[in-house]
Write an enzyme that holds these catalytic residues in place. Structure first.
Site, mmCIF file in Angstrom:
data_model
loop_
_atom_site.group_PDB
_atom_site.id
_atom_site.type_symbol
_atom_site.label_atom_id
_atom_site.label_comp_id
_atom_site.label_asym_id
_atom_site.label_seq_id
_atom_site.Cartn_x
_atom_site.Cartn_y
_atom_site.Cartn_z
ATOM 1 N N ASP A 47 0.817 -1.218 0.000
ATOM 2 C CA ASP A 47 0.000 0.000 0.000
ATOM 3 C C ASP A 47 0.850 1.268 0.000
ATOM 4 O O ASP A 47 0.310 2.372 0.160
ATOM 5 C CB ASP A 47 -0.979 0.002 1.181
ATOM 6 C CG ASP A 47 -2.224 0.828 0.902
ATOM 7 O OD1 ASP A 47 -2.569 1.005 -0.277
ATOM 8 O OD2 ASP A 47 -2.848 1.311 1.869
ATOM 9 N N ASP A 82 -3.759 -4.800 -5.487
ATOM 10 C CA ASP A 82 -3.228 -3.434 -5.659
ATOM 11 C C ASP A 82 -1.727 -3.386 -5.930
ATOM 12 O O ASP A 82 -1.184 -2.298 -6.159
ATOM 13 C CB ASP A 82 -3.524 -2.551 -4.433
ATOM 14 C CG ASP A 82 -5.008 -2.268 -4.232
ATOM 15 O OD1 ASP A 82 -5.778 -2.484 -5.188
ATOM 16 O OD2 ASP A 82 -5.386 -1.832 -3.134
ATOM 17 N N ASP A 111 -12.356 -0.024 4.918
ATOM 18 C CA ASP A 111 -11.271 0.370 4.017
ATOM 19 C C ASP A 111 -10.230 1.208 4.731
ATOM 20 O O ASP A 111 -9.128 1.409 4.215
ATOM 21 C CB ASP A 111 -11.829 1.179 2.842
ATOM 22 C CG ASP A 111 -12.716 0.353 1.939
ATOM 23 O OD1 ASP A 111 -12.316 -0.764 1.590
ATOM 24 O OD2 ASP A 111 -13.821 0.819 1.593
#
Length: 324
Positions: A115, A152, A296
């Protein structure tokens, strides 16, 4: 009144689904890695919440959360587990999946610089990551499990906050795919989503990350794009990476994109997970990868990323109820 009737009907259906044996096998393509049935996690946060609400006598809330708990979801594996606990968790899920005659879907989520400093920041060092992947592969070898590799991890490389990460990450992911594939596991790499990168850009990352040795790629994980939008986008990517297969996360896309990615107001559950029966399509399955009810991040009233968000979970169910 209409909403209450829907909740009461839902309660009866959910109670039956949670209490009964797994449903009849679904039709599927002969070469599908998902077999005939997707694994319903009996240890999920949604199931624990459903059981707690039921014990408290809160039948209305239990009926809502039960609509999540009764559906197949992926099992996320990350650096929050010690090596011993990692093995225990994997074996527990494999036993439960075998008892259901179902295929478990695991998600690896421990890549270095995960992330890139965002709400889900974390991950191992490069050396630790490959050792960890070998542990996962050894534990899953011969199980018939499906592995979604690092949501991601590729699409995010285009972000300024991930500057310089690609040089390390791409070869790491390629090695990880090789390790998992050598254990006989069907793997899918990060395909981003239709609002993120162009098909050409996403395909370039996929090729560098070892898509040639993977079953395919996934799109829309932890996101909200409408299913057809993602299917069209994934088809364009597939045509650029040797017609690889793909899966789509439909866990929270019932209302499509509503303007923000972080606990967005107005989001709704998508359609229930299902294996694609077509023998000609490259779409293998529609899955719930992101767990409905998992936050989230600390935004729009939510707790830390990954934590259970009760009001958010209820809103997702009610959002779908309101649609029909």
């Amino acid at each position: 009144m209409r909403r209450m009737i829907a909740i009461l009907i839902g309660a009866a259906l959910v109670s039956a689904a949670l209490a009964s044996a797994p449903a009849a096998p679904a039709a599927h393509a002969d070469d599908s890695p998902f077999g005939s049935r997707l694994y319903v996690d009996p240890y999920s946060d949604a199931r624990r919440e459903y059981d707690a609400l039921t014990a408290q006598g809160d039948t209305a809330a239990a009926a809502l959360i039960g609509q999540i708990a009764s559906q197949p979801t992926a099992v996320w594996l990350g650096d929050w587990y010690t090596p011993t606990l990692l093995q225990s968790v994997i074996q527990r899920h494999l036993r439960a999946a075998a008892a259901q005659g179902a295929t478990p879907v695991f998600v690896t989520y421990a890549v270095p610089d995960r992330d890139c400093g965002g709400y889900s920041a974390g991950g191992f060092t490069a050396d630790q990551y490959l050792d960890w992947t070998r542990q996962v592969a050894a534990a899953l070898a011969g199980s018939g499990a499906v592995v979604l590799v690092e949501p991601d991890s590729l699409a995010m490389l285009s972000s300024a906050k991930c500057a310089g990460v690609a040089a390390t990450r791409l070869p790491l992911l390629k090695s990880a795919v090789g390790i998992l594939a050598s254990a006989g596991l069907a793997t899918y790499l990060d395909g981003g989503n239709a609002r993120w990168l162009t098909p050409d850009a996403q395909a370039a990352y996929l090729k560098a990350a070892g898509i040639a040795d993977a079953r395919g790629f996934f799109t829309n994980v932890s996101n909200f794009d409408a299913t057809q939008t993602e299917r069209d986008y994934a088809g364009k990517i597939s045509s650029r990476v040797g017609w690889k297969h793909f899966v789509i996360d439909v866990s929270r896309n019932g209302n499509g994109w509503t303007g923000t990615w972080c606990n967005p107001p107005g989001a709704a559950l998508g359609q229930n997970p299902q294996i694609n029966a077509s023998t000609t399509s490259k779409l293998d399955a529609l899955l719930w990868v992101k767990h409905p009810g998992a936050s989230d991040g600390p935004c729009n009233g939510g707790p830390a990323a990954g934590a259970w968000f009760e009001s958010g979970a209820e809103a997702l169910v009610l959002g779908r109820t309101a649609m029909g």
